[in-house]
Design an enzyme around this catalytic site. Structure first.
Site: not given
Length: 392
Positions: A88, A379, A349
């Site tokens: 990510c 993160c 996301h």
């Protein structure tokens, strides 16, 4: 060293899993935003020194996604590229790498961003290439998001760590509900027009805004949802879904911007990347923010806005608690300036694209508030995090 500035940026609307963007590959989405960001920055494709694109689920981007994006976006075949895999964190790492190259004088103009198409992610059939004896075989879905080193679901680990930090299910649901409310307030004010570009579909219609946010979401509905993957706190309501999307920023040296007569949207002052224990993701964005501020000599009290990716609602809640260092007054202030336009729990996301999205959202917010310091953090990758410090 020279300074790195942002000259332009663009992102697609973030699509739902199997939603409006499912017909587009990650590379196609990346090419679209690369072209749009260049147009907004008034930079010709042949003027780009190099490109950096992140992708978290490489199976959906096939091979060397950044190189493919270059070609599809119309950049010369001589333009170098780098595909970044830091889960990510990937597109925020891409921004950091491009910024460092510019600051070192090795690059004048760069594109940095990220892509993801969860909808196009294939199932994996291990051990099939050389055939199998009679019997069952397993098909793996890489979108289960388990830690491949331990086999543990990320949702369960995250929920357990949240409780250790005193962040319960109720607090996570409250944050998720607020994320949606803030998103729709920002949407209705026209805030996202500075970053979102229209995507035209083959059917002839267009996708103009993020698909995941649920308008009129009732807080009571969040409380009714069951937890997932054995987690004590994580539900489909306080975590983002699986998403499709892409984001890109055009970065250049301050001298290049001045030569071109471009007013920078923001300055990328510093980038930091860190790693920690395999279960550290909930608080690691806070640690990354500490590191990037310390490296730049900027006080937390001087920061005007913060973006922390809502991989789960847990992340901003725990990371702000770490940064507050036991002060309730500081904690209240930090949460009041974090994700003020909503976050990933609402808008989605697409893992490889989110880091760069945070940076552009932060730049837009600081410009709307008259400038100042801002920091974004994310993160990813089983105990890793990135942070980017910007100034408007």
């Amino acid at each position: 060293m020279t300074r790195t500035v942002i000259a332009g940026f663009a992102r697609t609307p973030f699509g739902r899993f199997g939603g409006a963007l499912k017909e587009f590959s990650a590379v196609e989405l990346g090419a679209l935003v690369a072209r749009e960001a260049l147009e907004r920055a008034r930079v010709a494709p042949e003027d780009v020194s190099e490109t950096y694109f992140g992708s978290a689920v490489l199976a959906a981007s096939t091979l060397v996604a950044a190189r493919q994006i270059n070609i599809k976006a119309g950049l010369p075949t001589s333009t170098p590229s780098l595909t970044v895999d830091r889960a990510c964190c990937s597109s925020m790492t891409a921004v950091g790498l491009a910024s460092l190259r510019i600051r070192a004088g090795e690059s004048a103009v760069a594109i940095a961003g990220g892509v993801e198409s969860c909808s196009r992610t294939p199932y994996l059939q291990h051990g099939m290439r050389w055939g199998r004896r009679p019997g069952d075989f397993t098909v793996e879905d890489p979108l289960q998001f388990r830690n491949p080193l331990t086999g543990e679901p990320l949702a369960r680990i995250t929920g357990e760590v949240a409780l250790k930090w005193g962040v319960d299910r109720e607090a996570q649901d409250d944050w998720a509900h607020g994320s949606h409310e803030k998103f729709f307030h920002a949407l209705e004010s026209g805030f996202f027009k500075t970053e979102v570009t229209v995507v035209s579909r083959k059917e002839g219609d267009t996708v103009t805004q993020d698909e995941s946010p649920r308008k009129g979401l009732l807080r009571s509905k969040l409380a009714e949802l069951q937890t997932v993957y054995g987690s004590p706190t994580i539900t489909p309501g306080n975590a983002p879904g699986l998403n499709d999307g892409a984001s890109a920023l055009v970065l250049m040296s301050a001298e290049e911007a001045q030569r071109r007569g471009i007013e920078p949207l923001a300055e990328v002052v510093r980038h930091a990347q860190i790693a920690g224990p395999l279960d550290s993701s909930p608080y690691l964005p806070g640690e990354a923010i500490r590191k990037v501020l310390q490296a730049a000599g900027v006080l937390l009290s001087d920061v005007k806005r913060i973006e922390i990716n809502e991989a789960f609602a847990v992340m901003p809640l725990v990371s702000t608690k770490l940064l507050a260092d036991g002060s309730d007054v500081t904690l209240e202030r930090l949460r009041s300036i974090t994700n003020v336009n909503g976050g990933a729990v609402a808008l989605g996301h697409p893992t490889g694209a989110s880091g760069a999205r945070l940076v552009m959202t932060l730049a837009s917010e600081l410009r709307a508030r008259g400038g100042g310091w801002g920091v974004a953090a994310i993160c990813g990758g089983f105990g890793q995090a990135d942070a980017v410090l910007i100034k408007v």
